[in-house]
Design a protein around this motif. Structure first.
Motif, mmCIF file in Angstrom:
data_model
loop_
_atom_site.group_PDB
_atom_site.id
_atom_site.type_symbol
_atom_site.label_atom_id
_atom_site.label_comp_id
_atom_site.label_asym_id
_atom_site.label_seq_id
_atom_site.Cartn_x
_atom_site.Cartn_y
_atom_site.Cartn_z
ATOM 1 N N GLU A 133 0.809 -1.280 0.126
ATOM 2 C CA GLU A 133 -0.002 0.094 0.178
ATOM 3 C C GLU A 133 0.992 1.255 -0.153
ATOM 4 O OE1 GLU A 133 -3.515 2.289 2.421
ATOM 5 O OE2 GLU A 133 -2.707 -0.004 3.286
ATOM 6 N N PRO A 138 -2.811 7.028 -2.716
ATOM 7 C CA PRO A 138 -2.625 8.155 -2.489
ATOM 8 C C PRO A 138 -1.182 8.466 -1.860
ATOM 9 C CG PRO A 138 -4.340 7.829 -0.882
ATOM 10 C CD PRO A 138 -4.192 6.652 -1.791
ATOM 11 N N LYS A 139 -0.523 7.183 -1.405
ATOM 12 C CA LYS A 139 0.582 7.354 -0.442
ATOM 13 C C LYS A 139 2.027 7.040 -1.287
ATOM 14 C CE LYS A 139 -1.358 5.017 3.641
ATOM 15 N NZ LYS A 139 -1.514 3.998 4.665
ATOM 16 N N LYS A 143 -0.760 4.660 -9.296
ATOM 17 C CA LYS A 143 -2.113 4.636 -9.056
ATOM 18 C C LYS A 143 -2.959 3.617 -9.583
ATOM 19 C CE LYS A 143 -5.804 8.346 -8.848
ATOM 20 N NZ LYS A 143 -6.045 9.905 -9.130
ATOM 21 N N GLU A 157 -16.739 2.818 -1.839
ATOM 22 C CA GLU A 157 -16.321 3.217 -0.511
ATOM 23 C C GLU A 157 -15.760 1.948 -0.104
ATOM 24 O OE1 GLU A 157 -20.493 3.645 1.791
ATOM 25 O OE2 GLU A 157 -19.374 5.484 1.186
ATOM 26 N N TYR A 159 -14.122 -0.310 -0.739
ATOM 27 C CA TYR A 159 -12.688 -0.808 -1.036
ATOM 28 C C TYR A 159 -11.523 0.151 -0.590
ATOM 29 C CZ TYR A 159 -15.349 -4.081 -3.760
ATOM 30 O OH TYR A 159 -16.413 -4.891 -4.269
ATOM 31 N N PRO A 160 -10.392 -0.529 -0.427
ATOM 32 C CA PRO A 160 -9.392 0.466 0.378
ATOM 33 C C PRO A 160 -8.989 1.493 -0.615
ATOM 34 C CG PRO A 160 -8.401 -2.028 0.176
ATOM 35 C CD PRO A 160 -9.942 -1.835 -0.402
ATOM 36 N N ALA A 161 -8.440 2.782 0.142
ATOM 37 C CA ALA A 161 -8.150 3.997 -0.574
ATOM 38 C C ALA A 161 -7.206 3.791 -1.833
ATOM 39 C CB ALA A 161 -7.684 4.899 0.566
ATOM 40 N N PHE A 162 -6.728 2.809 -1.783
ATOM 41 C CA PHE A 162 -5.387 2.786 -3.026
ATOM 42 C C PHE A 162 -6.198 2.132 -4.171
ATOM 43 C CE2 PHE A 162 -4.814 -1.084 -0.191
ATOM 44 C CZ PHE A 162 -5.057 -2.300 -1.101
ATOM 45 N N PHE A 164 -8.601 2.927 -7.095
ATOM 46 C CA PHE A 164 -9.566 4.033 -7.679
ATOM 47 C C PHE A 164 -10.219 3.185 -8.842
ATOM 48 C CE2 PHE A 164 -6.059 6.293 -5.600
ATOM 49 C CZ PHE A 164 -6.703 7.330 -5.090
ATOM 50 N N GLY A 176 -18.275 11.764 -2.928
ATOM 51 C CA GLY A 176 -17.694 10.682 -2.645
ATOM 52 C C GLY A 176 -17.217 9.511 -3.586
ATOM 53 N N ARG A 180 -13.315 9.003 -6.026
ATOM 54 C CA ARG A 180 -12.587 7.460 -5.831
ATOM 55 C C ARG A 180 -12.378 7.326 -7.514
ATOM 56 N NH1 ARG A 180 -13.085 3.989 -1.451
ATOM 57 N NH2 ARG A 180 -11.068 2.926 -2.942
#
Length: 608
Positions: A133, A138-139, A143, A157, A159-162, A164, A176, A180
């Motif tokens: 991750e 976004p870390k 992408k 929403e 699913y994990p923030a990583f 898209f 929201g 994503r």
């Protein structure tokens, strides 16, 4: 298909390309998207080597393993997502100390097209990616964007923030859900059946732009899939505003985009060409003076690039009597400057690299000897080294153009009244400068001495024969005016050759801004010559080239703004004919198509 073999040449005015706030506009390669990347000879690696901003992999989930393949029947045990993509990404990020590219500002999009149901495939993908991750947006600098069999927006929403998602135009997303979205994509054929030649019809263009604009309004980059895939199409898509350029031709698109800096020129200053009076333009009367202007490497594309950059106007565009010169040397279809200039200067075809000699390498007299025999004065000017091939052909006789020291010594045998350019070191090293001084010639290597020098003189200042991009300024114009001042009082008249040497240099370097700025500078010299010709009605102005350099093609341009976009096919000369422009008495003699040696013969006949 090789994209370069299919290019369609057009000049068009579409909307300037725009890039969303999330897209790196500083590096054109960020716009490159490797469609079906796994089908390349080196999946991921080739696109990464070419600095692509996005790669696409079709992923299937089978037997607890993520495979990369276009169809399920193509699944192979050795072509897993982990092997072809994930491990390659980890390797590059480790190599670049935490970033996918050395330029840590850049992000690569990994577009994963889910070919099997998301309910089974997406959890497996999340499980594979989760340990990494920190490397993913976004870390991190990669992408991950999912396309194909994706969940409905309402489930994003979960699913994990990583993770898209690839959105679609016309879909209403909540704020929201929109957060994503990694991009917006759509099938090109939903809007147009354009085949990549010319430009889309207006109705299609508007539909394409509207789709892109919707994405940009959301702050998202846009991509068409199934779009035409050739150079002309890439350029059109860029002009339309598409943020990603879809391609199966990774190396070709990479080369095209990486060369954008050297391919584009935007003019900031413009000038009004001189308007000739056409005094004695079609007359066959007396010619007192001949001015021969040589745009080294100047073909029709170079001329038109200058015309485009100056909003559709050039001094060259004022000529009425125009011909074409065939440029082949005695031993090659494609001439070099040595053989090309020897044809003008002596009327002889010779071998490439030979100067002032015939095809048997026997010295032949130049037109300077003919000029002197009539009592006329003479001048040679170059925006380059005066011992280089073109100017040297008017006074030297050598089998090899690289013999520049020996060429300098040849000047003692056939000096002219005014010699201006670069290359002083050859005159100093061989003591030619000292010999000239002993004969009463003014000799200087300092441009600041120009105003005070009196003919006969030699002024060779290498510091002042740099390119226009590096600040040469009005070297050609000022040299021309000084030569006129020095020669025009002679009752018998004069012969002057002035060379725009660095149009050629720009072609060899494959740098469009170099070519265009040199072309514009040379054209200003043409304007000065036309103005002088109109002042007396007895001056013949001839403008031509020894050859074309670079195989320049104009892919795009804007006659209103002075924008030029070009592509080169070679770093050397080409074999095409070059134009011959003539103005003043006997200018009609230069119409038609003829060998380059005829330019000498026509001038010689006029001198008599």
């Amino acid at each position: 298909m090789n994209a370069f073999s299919k290019l369609s040449i057009s000049l068009f005015a579409l909307l300037p390309w725009a890039v969303s706030a999330q897209h790196n506009s500083e590096n054109p390669l960020s716009r490159a998207h490797s469609h079906n990347d796994y089908m390349q000879a080196a999946p991921f690696t080739l696109a990464h080597e070419h600095q692509f901003g996005s790669v696409e992999a079709d992923v299937h989930f089978r037997n607890d393993t993520l495979y990369v393949a276009h169809d399920s029947r193509d699944i192979s045990a050795d072509r897993t997502f982990d092997k072809l993509y994930l491990q390659q990404i980890i390797k590059q990020i480790s190599k670049n100390q935490g970033s996918i590219y050395k330029d840590k500002r850049r992000v690569m999009t990994l577009l994963i097209d889910l070919k099997t149901t998301y309910k089974a495939t997406l959890p497996a993908l999340v499980k594979a990616l989760a340990p990494h991750e920190a490397l993913l947006a976004p870390k991190g600098s990669v992408k991950v964007v999912l396309s194909g069999n994706t969940p409905p927006p309402a489930e994003f929403e979960q699913y994990p923030a990583f993770i898209f998602f690839d959105g679609r135009p016309g879909v209403s997303y909540t704020s929201g859900q929109a957060a994503r979205l990694g991009m917006i994509s759509q099938d090109f054929h939903k809007y147009s059946q354009w085949n990549g030649k010319g430009i889309p019809v207006e109705k299609d263009r508007k539909a394409l732009v509207d789709a892109i604009s919707q994405a940009h309004a959301m702050g998202k980059p846009f991509r068409f899939w199934a779009s035409p895939d050739n150079i002309n199409a890439w350029k059109v898509l860029m002009n339309l505003g598409a943020d990603y350029i879809n391609t199966d031709h990774v190396a070709e698109l990479g080369t095209f985009l990486s060369g954008r800096k050297n391919a584009e020129y935007q003019s900031r200053e413009f000038y009004k060409p001189y308007q000739p009076t056409y005094k004695n333009n079609d007359a066959l009367g007396k010619v007192k003076n001949i001015i021969l202007l040589i745009g080294d490497g100047m073909g029709l594309a170079q001329i038109h690039s200058g015309l485009t950059a100056n909003r559709g106007e050039l001094n060259l565009g004022k000529f009425l009597n125009i011909g074409f010169s065939k440029t082949a040397s005695s031993d090659n279809y494609i001439t070099d400057s040595a053989a090309g200039a020897t044809a003008f200067a002596t009327g002889n075809k010779t071998r490439n690299r030979a100067i002032g000699v015939d095809s048997n390498l026997v010295a032949v007299p130049s037109i300077i000897r003919e000029v002197k025999a009539t009592g006329r004065k003479s001048a040679l000017i170059s925006a380059g080294d005066i011992t280089d091939a073109t100017p040297a052909a008017f006074y030297a006789h050598r089998p090899e153009r690289s013999q520049m020291d020996e060429i300098a010594t040849d000047y003692l045998k056939e000096p002219v009244d005014v010699l201006i350019g670069g290359g002083y070191s050859h005159f100093a090293k061989t003591k030619t400068a000292d010999s000239l001084k002993a004969r009463g010639f003014g000799v200087s290597d300092n441009w600041n001495d120009l105003a005070s020098m009196k003919a006969p003189f030699v002024l060779l200042d290498d510091k002042h024969t740099v390119s226009m991009l590096k600040g040469r300024g009005d070297f050609l114009k000022d040299s021309f005016q000084k030569a006129l001042q020095s020669l025009q009082s002679n009752q018998k008249g004069f012969f002057m050759m002035a060379e725009g040497a660095q149009v050629d240099y720009g072609g060899h370097a494959n740098i469009v801004p170099y070519v265009v700025t040199e072309m514009l500078d040379f054209d200003k010299l043409v304007g000065e010559a036309l103005r002088f010709a109109d002042s007396n009605g007895e001056t013949l102005v001839i403008v031509t080239a020894d050859h074309e350099t670079g195989g320049l093609t104009l892919l795009d341009g804007n006659l209103k703004t002075g924008y030029v976009d070009g592509q080169f096919s070679t770093g050397d000369h080409t074999g095409i004919m070059v134009p011959v422009f003539a103005y003043g008495p006997h200018s009609l003699d230069f119409r038609g198509v003829y060998e380059n040696t005829e330019i000498y013969r026509k001038m010689r006949a006029i001198l008599k």
